[in-house]
Design a protein around this motif. Structure first.
Motif, mmCIF file in Angstrom:
data_model
loop_
_atom_site.group_PDB
_atom_site.id
_atom_site.type_symbol
_atom_site.label_atom_id
_atom_site.label_comp_id
_atom_site.label_asym_id
_atom_site.label_seq_id
_atom_site.Cartn_x
_atom_site.Cartn_y
_atom_site.Cartn_z
ATOM 1 N N GLU A 1 3.017 29.195 8.988
ATOM 2 C CA GLU A 1 4.076 29.521 8.018
ATOM 3 C C GLU A 1 5.071 30.515 8.619
ATOM 4 O O GLU A 1 5.338 31.592 8.058
ATOM 5 C CB GLU A 1 3.457 30.080 6.728
ATOM 6 C CG GLU A 1 2.496 29.108 6.054
ATOM 7 C CD GLU A 1 1.860 29.686 4.796
ATOM 8 O OE1 GLU A 1 2.523 30.479 4.105
ATOM 9 O OE2 GLU A 1 0.696 29.352 4.525
ATOM 10 N N LEU A 2 5.594 30.146 9.773
ATOM 11 C CA LEU A 2 6.520 31.028 10.495
ATOM 12 C C LEU A 2 7.902 30.940 9.863
ATOM 13 O O LEU A 2 8.788 30.222 10.319
ATOM 14 C CB LEU A 2 6.547 30.647 11.980
ATOM 15 C CG LEU A 2 5.204 30.810 12.699
ATOM 16 C CD1 LEU A 2 5.286 30.292 14.126
ATOM 17 C CD2 LEU A 2 4.750 32.268 12.696
ATOM 18 N N ARG A 3 8.048 31.706 8.780
ATOM 19 C CA ARG A 3 9.299 31.747 8.024
ATOM 20 C C ARG A 3 9.732 33.198 7.857
ATOM 21 O O ARG A 3 8.898 34.112 7.930
ATOM 22 C CB ARG A 3 9.104 31.097 6.652
ATOM 23 C CG ARG A 3 8.648 29.640 6.707
ATOM 24 C CD ARG A 3 8.689 29.025 5.320
ATOM 25 N NE ARG A 3 7.759 29.683 4.403
ATOM 26 C CZ ARG A 3 6.518 29.259 4.167
ATOM 27 N NH1 ARG A 3 6.050 28.196 4.801
ATOM 28 N NH2 ARG A 3 5.752 29.895 3.302
ATOM 29 N N PRO A 4 11.015 33.430 7.633
ATOM 30 C CA PRO A 4 11.509 34.810 7.489
ATOM 31 C C PRO A 4 10.748 35.631 6.452
ATOM 32 O O PRO A 4 10.528 36.829 6.661
ATOM 33 C CB PRO A 4 12.970 34.606 7.077
ATOM 34 C CG PRO A 4 13.354 33.311 7.732
ATOM 35 C CD PRO A 4 12.122 32.447 7.633
ATOM 36 N N GLU A 5 10.327 34.998 5.368
ATOM 37 C CA GLU A 5 9.594 35.762 4.334
ATOM 38 C C GLU A 5 8.241 36.261 4.841
ATOM 39 O O GLU A 5 7.656 37.190 4.276
ATOM 40 C CB GLU A 5 9.409 34.941 3.063
ATOM 41 C CG GLU A 5 8.720 33.609 3.249
ATOM 42 C CD GLU A 5 9.706 32.466 3.415
ATOM 43 O OE1 GLU A 5 9.387 31.359 2.936
ATOM 44 O OE2 GLU A 5 10.786 32.682 4.009
#
Length: 230
Positions: free
Chosen positions: A205-209
């Motif tokens: 889940e490599l996302r900004p959040e």
């Protein structure tokens, strides 16, 4: 580690590469400063070894470009027959991390290379458990958790994820990733890497959040960036 070596003496270049390969590294030889510079624009290396005097483009000219364009922590070893104190000071002032005088001694070369690599990449030889924000990698077990929840990954996915986190913020070329994760299996389909990148991005889940972004670098490779969630 991928080490690029510049020297216009082909016999010495072969000797250095033989020593580095025997020490477990991958040596990329260059007889020309211009050829090395061309490749540095396209490929990632963990360390550079530069001869001072190369006819077409000197080691110092290559080093000046490297310090302007590449990571300031990229270790550079000068290797030259110039042994005067002023020469040594000049080489170090130009941005070299260490200085080795020819003729090359096998054990000294290995020791100096290993010392520079340990200093530049401390997490490569650090604890078996590595923490990056909410992600924890257990290198010996090949296990990764996010917020203490285990994430199912294949060995290649784990190796790729660990490589990206260990080089956080650093653009990695496709050739570098291929060599690091798939060793010398150059026959793998080109889409295999992209598929693994996509799986790693999804599973972790490599996302900004979550504080990280895995982004392609056009015509080069990929980079894992640490970001601030908005």
């Amino acid at each position: 580690m991928r080490i690029a070596v510049l020297d216009d003496d082909n016999n010495l270049l072969e000797l250095v590469c033989t020593i580095l390969n025997a020490a477990g590294h991958t040596c990329h030889p260059f007889l020309s400063g211009k050829d090395m510079l061309h490749q540095l624009r396209r490929e990632s290396y963990d360390m550079l070894i530069l001869d001072w005097q190369v006819p077409d483009l000197s080691g110092t000219e290559v080093l000046h470009w490297v310090r302007e364009k590449l990571s300031p922590t990229l270790p550079v070893l000068f290797m030259t027959s110039r042994s005067g104190e002023e020469d040594i000071v000049q080489g170090l002032a130009a941005g070299a991390d260490d200085y080795m005088i020819k003729p090359i001694r096998r054990s000294e070369l290995v020791a100096r290379v290993q010392a520079l690599l340990r200093r530049a990449y401390p997490t490569q030889t650090a604890s078996e458990t590595l923490q990056f924000g909410n992600y924890k990698f257990e290198t010996r077990a090949g296990r990764v958790t996010m917020n203490d929840e285990a994430i199912e990954m294949t060995q290649k996915e784990f190796d790729l994820a660990l490589l990206l986190f260990r080089n956080l913020g650093r653009p990695l070329s496709r050739a570098y990733i291929l060599e690091a994760v798939w060793s010398r299996d150059v026959d793998i389909p080109s889409r295999t890497m992209d598929t693994h990148i996509s799986r790693v991005r999804s599973k972790l889940e490599l996302r900004p959040e979550n504080g990280y972004r895995l982004a392609p670098v056009y015509s080069y490779g990929y980079r894992l960036e640490q970001v601030t969630a908005e």
